[in-house]
Design a protein around this motif. Structure first.
Motif, short mmCIF file in Angstrom:
data_model
loop_
_atom_site.label_atom_id
_atom_site.label_comp_id
_atom_site.label_asym_id
_atom_site.label_seq_id
_atom_site.Cartn_x
_atom_site.Cartn_y
_atom_site.Cartn_z
N THR A 177 -35.59 9.28 2.84
CA THR A 177 -35.17 8.97 4.03
C THR A 177 -35.79 8.02 4.85
O THR A 177 -35.27 7.16 5.82
CB THR A 177 -34.85 10.03 4.80
OG1 THR A 177 -36.31 10.85 4.71
CG2 THR A 177 -34.04 11.41 4.21
N ASN A 178 -36.98 8.08 4.59
CA ASN A 178 -37.94 6.90 5.36
C ASN A 178 -39.11 6.84 4.77
O ASN A 178 -40.38 7.24 4.56
CB ASN A 178 -38.50 7.62 6.56
CG ASN A 178 -39.14 6.71 7.75
OD1 ASN A 178 -39.79 5.67 7.37
ND2 ASN A 178 -38.90 6.82 8.84
N ILE A 179 -38.88 5.57 3.72
CA ILE A 179 -40.05 5.23 2.74
C ILE A 179 -41.37 4.71 3.47
O ILE A 179 -42.71 4.92 2.95
CB ILE A 179 -39.53 4.19 1.91
CG1 ILE A 179 -40.40 4.18 0.56
CG2 ILE A 179 -39.58 2.88 2.77
CD1 ILE A 179 -39.67 3.45 -0.39
N SER A 180 -41.38 4.26 4.74
CA SER A 180 -42.55 3.84 5.40
C SER A 180 -43.41 5.23 5.87
O SER A 180 -44.70 5.17 5.64
CB SER A 180 -42.20 3.13 6.82
OG SER A 180 -41.55 1.77 6.37
N GLU A 181 -42.69 6.20 6.40
CA GLU A 181 -43.34 7.59 6.45
C GLU A 181 -43.99 8.17 5.14
O GLU A 181 -45.07 8.58 5.24
CB GLU A 181 -42.41 8.43 7.26
CG GLU A 181 -42.30 7.99 8.68
CD GLU A 181 -41.48 9.26 9.54
OE1 GLU A 181 -41.71 10.35 9.08
OE2 GLU A 181 -41.14 9.09 10.38
N ALA A 182 -43.12 8.02 4.04
CA ALA A 182 -43.56 8.70 2.93
C ALA A 182 -44.90 7.86 2.34
O ALA A 182 -45.71 8.55 1.83
CB ALA A 182 -42.42 8.23 1.84
N ILE A 183 -44.91 6.43 2.59
CA ILE A 183 -46.24 5.71 2.21
C ILE A 183 -47.12 6.40 3.16
O ILE A 183 -48.26 6.43 2.47
CB ILE A 183 -46.10 4.38 2.13
CG1 ILE A 183 -44.98 4.08 1.28
CG2 ILE A 183 -47.29 3.58 2.19
CD1 ILE A 183 -44.50 2.50 1.40
N ALA A 184 -47.22 6.53 4.29
CA ALA A 184 -48.03 6.95 5.00
C ALA A 184 -48.71 8.38 4.80
O ALA A 184 -50.02 8.42 4.67
CB ALA A 184 -47.75 6.91 6.78
N HIS A 185 -47.67 9.11 4.34
CA HIS A 185 -48.21 10.47 3.82
C HIS A 185 -48.83 10.54 2.39
O HIS A 185 -49.94 11.27 2.31
CB HIS A 185 -46.78 11.38 3.63
CG HIS A 185 -46.38 11.73 5.00
ND1 HIS A 185 -47.16 12.92 5.87
CD2 HIS A 185 -44.94 11.68 5.62
CE1 HIS A 185 -46.30 13.03 6.95
NE2 HIS A 185 -44.99 12.50 6.71
N ALA A 186 -48.49 9.61 1.70
CA ALA A 186 -49.20 9.33 0.61
C ALA A 186 -50.67 9.00 0.71
O ALA A 186 -51.62 9.43 -0.06
CB ALA A 186 -48.37 8.58 -0.33
N ASN A 187 -50.82 7.91 1.37
CA ASN A 187 -52.17 7.48 1.71
C ASN A 187 -52.84 8.74 2.40
O ASN A 187 -54.14 8.37 2.24
CB ASN A 187 -52.10 6.26 2.56
CG ASN A 187 -51.28 5.17 1.98
OD1 ASN A 187 -51.47 5.00 1.00
ND2 ASN A 187 -50.75 3.97 2.53
N GLY A 188 -52.34 9.37 3.43
CA GLY A 188 -53.00 10.49 3.94
C GLY A 188 -53.47 11.43 2.93
O GLY A 188 -54.54 12.04 3.07
N ALA A 189 -52.66 11.74 2.00
CA ALA A 189 -53.16 12.90 0.92
C ALA A 189 -54.04 12.10 0.07
O ALA A 189 -55.11 12.81 -0.10
CB ALA A 189 -51.75 13.15 -0.07
N ASP A 190 -54.34 11.00 -0.03
CA ASP A 190 -55.27 10.47 -0.93
C ASP A 190 -56.63 10.37 0.08
O ASP A 190 -57.70 10.74 -0.74
CB ASP A 190 -54.94 8.68 -1.20
CG ASP A 190 -55.82 8.11 -2.19
OD1 ASP A 190 -56.91 8.21 -2.19
OD2 ASP A 190 -55.45 7.63 -3.32
#
Length: 669
Positions: free
Chosen positions: A567-580
């Motif tokens: 639904t929102n790949i930009s937010e998904a990338i931000a969540h993945a970076n946050g998890a890292d």
């Protein structure tokens, strides 16, 4: 004597014990056996029956169970005693408790929030229960509690409302509001007219003066000026063409330059006006700036023309040159009249070849040109009559000449348009096949993209594809009868389709780039989270809550990244970076905890032991020396912050707890 002395000591001790002992033993919390429990023995048989009847009625009405307990005294504060008793008694969401200590005059009244709110329970306590307790009416207090819970919130009585009165009041208010709206609109219109009149007196070329003009008046002023200056430019352009024809380019160069500059400046004003009129809103400050630029540009264009007007009038002194000019106009009229018949024949030929819709713009040109020539002839005749008069009696001569010039110019344009129509239509006929093929390619490309279904412009692209397809069908059907119209409609549809195709292709490329970035970020985060989780799992006996909390949040962010992917790949990338990032922090904290645990164990504070034992303790396989040492003195770092005695190393939770929200409270009476 010795026995008597011993008896006196014993008697003294017994007396002291009796004096120091409390009058009654404090009652600890217990599991309530029945709805009415009277351990203080204050209820008679009738009173007990009365309380039980009220309790039964409450259950029948609301399925709420009220438990009533009477004791002599509590062994702790009333509310705490009541909460422990409710927990021991396994009370649920619909079990309330009234506990009364009759000797020490204290009580507690706890009601689950599912039964009554805090305000309702407090009101019931204060207004119904406590007054009965103060009178030592133990049964009355319990009955009041039960009856109060049957209807925990009573409606406040009030005067009956007259719906007719409400309707009348609303109508009066509506009339007043309507009158106020109409009056406000009238005042606003009058104020705007006054502001516009004042704005027209301001120097339009001075931005500082325009800054004081209200923004609505500035908007009206800008619209008026672009229209007026555009009309002046068109008139000046027509008269310049006549002057160039009469006097040549050399003598009219300054006038041509002035018209060109004015046209350029006015175009800038129209461009800014377009920004104001589009669908994108501007702030008040942006709108004022744009309106000021329109007014200043229009004023500049107007002054470009005005600066040359006097010199132009001198050049074209129509009064002095009137006879010569009239001869020239007469010759032009003869030439244009001679073109009427050929133009009419050319128009008839076009009508035989093409549909009437293709010739709408020129269909009436011959008859209109004939009218303009008649008007020009009338003004030429009037001008000749005025020229024959003595000087001073030639009023209207200049106007007549200019009217004749303008009429002849329009007649020429009308006849030229017929010639141009034939050229344009034939050009459209020749270009139509290639245009149809080009648009069909665009439609095919749009079909391919729509079948993929991976664009946010699905509806827009579908509409543009359909419009283009309709344009192709129209061109194939009407290309022979209305080629110019078909070509125009086709190219317009093609332009919109091309625009959307470019947007979608660019968007898809961006989505691919984001997808690659997401995959990389997700892989990195998953690897780090998995590594940290394994690290903590194999060293869980020595790792405190901080590292575990970071890891739990990293896992949550990782899941959010996967959920947002579609639904929102930009937010998904931000969540993945946050998890890292969180997993990295968890690793650092966990490593510090392990190092601190190892130092503690090997320093002797952990109770000593072999290295294998240390590994078992750090790995959480056994709970022993390190934990005991931590409890005795602790050590620095995050280690040990979440550990506790008696933690199980087998399957199951570390502890069990439950909570429930209660309204009410307790106190003395």
């Amino acid at each position: 004597m010795r026995i008597a002395r011993l008896l006196s000591v014993v008697l003294a001790m017994l007396t002291a014990a009796l004096v120091l002992a409390p009058a009654t033993a404090a009652e600890p919390p217990f599991r309530v056996p029945d709805y009415v429990t009277d351990r203080s023995d204050v209820l008679s048989a009738d009173q007990r029956a009365q309380v039980e009847g009220a309790v039964d009625n409450l259950y029948n009405e609301r399925r709420v169970r009220l438990w009533v307990v009477y004791v002599d005294s509590f062994d702790q504060d009333p509310v705490g005693w009541a909460r422990v008793t409710m927990q021991i008694s396994s009370f649920g969401d619909y079990d309330a408790l009234l506990a009364v200590a009759t000797v020490e005059r204290s009580y507690a009244f706890l009601v689950p929030s599912t039964v009554a709110s805090q305000s309702e329970a407090s009101a019931l306590q204060r207004n119904e229960i406590e007054p009965q307790l103060r009178q030592r009416d133990w049964a009355g207090a319990a009955v009041a509690a039960a009856d109060g819970l049957v209807t925990p919130s009573a409606a406040t009585p009030g005067a009956a409302i007259s719906w007719l009165g409400i309707v009348i009041v609303l109508l009066i208010i509506a009339v007043i509001v309507l009158a106020l709206v109409l009056w406000s609109r009238r005042r606003r219109r009058q104020r705007r007219e006054a502001e516009f009149a004042a704005a027209k007196r301001v120097d339009p070329s001075d931005p500082n003066a325009l800054a004081a003009v209200p923004i609505d008046a500035l908007d009206d002023l800008s619209k008026m000026m672009v229209v007026d200056v555009d009309n002046a430019l068109r008139t000046s352009d027509s008269e310049l063409a006549l002057a160039v024809e009469e006097f040549g380019t050399a003598q009219t160069e300054s006038f041509s330059r002035a018209v060109s500059n004015a046209r350029t400046t006015l175009a800038q004003a129209f461009n800014v006006r377009q920004i104001l009129d589009d669908s994108i809103p501007e702030t008040q400050a942006q709108r004022r700036d744009l309106l000021t630029r329109v007014v200043v540009a229009a004023a500049k264009a107007d002054r470009e023309l005005e600066a040359q007007s006097e010199a132009f009038d001198k050049l074209r002194d129509l009064v002095i040159n009137a006879p010569t000019r009239l001869d020239t106009l007469t010759q032009q009229m003869v030439d244009l009249t001679a073109r009427l018949e050929p133009s009419e024949q050319a128009l008839a030929t076009l009508h035989n070849q093409f549909d009437a819709a293709a010739l709408t713009s020129v269909a009436e040109n011959v008859s209109t040109a004939r009218q303009r020539l008649g008007f020009a002839d009338q003004n030429i005749t009037t001008a000749r009559n005025l020229v024959a008069r003595p000087v001073g009696q030639q009023m209207g001569l200049v106007d007549a000449i200019r009217a004749a010039e303008s009429s002849l110019g329009q007649a020429r344009s009308l006849l030229d348009a017929i010639d141009s129509a034939g050229v344009d239509i034939n050009r459209a006929v020749a270009a139509l096949p290639d245009a149809i093929a080009d648009v069909q390619n665009g439609v095919n490309q749009a079909n391919g993209l729509l079948q993929q279904g991976k664009t946010t412009h699905q509806a827009e692209l579908t509409a543009a594809r359909d419009q283009a397809a309709a344009g192709i069908a129209d061109a194939q059907k009407n290309g022979g009868t209305d080629p110019l119209g078909a070509f125009t409609r086709l190219t317009r549809a093609d332009a919109e389709l091309d625009r959307l195709l470019a947007t979608v292709l660019e968007e898809q490329e961006a989505i691919k780039r984001l997808g690659r970035a997401f995959d990389q970020a997700l892989f990195s985060a998953q690897s780090r989270v998995r590594g940290v989780s394994d690290f903590i799992d194999t060293r869980r006996g020595s790792i405190g809550p901080e590292a575990r909390t970071r890891l739990a949040e990293a896992v949550r962010q990782l899941q959010a990244a996967q959920d947002k992917r579609a639904t929102n790949i930009s937010e998904a990338i931000a969540h993945a970076n946050g998890a890292d990032m969180l997993a990295g922090q968890a690793q650092t904290l966990a490593s510090n905890d392990v190092a601190a645990a190892q130092r503690h164990y090997t320093s002797g504070w952990g109770g000593g032991g072999s290295g294998s034992n240390m590994g078992g303790v750090i790995g959480g396989i056994i709970i022993g020396n390190i934990l005991s040492g931590a409890l005795r003195g602790g050590f620095s770092g995050g280690f040990g912050g979440g550990l506790g005695m008696g933690r199980s190393t087998s399957f199951g939770g570390s502890s069990r707890s439950s909570g429930r929200s209660y309204s009410g409270g307790g106190g003395r009476f």
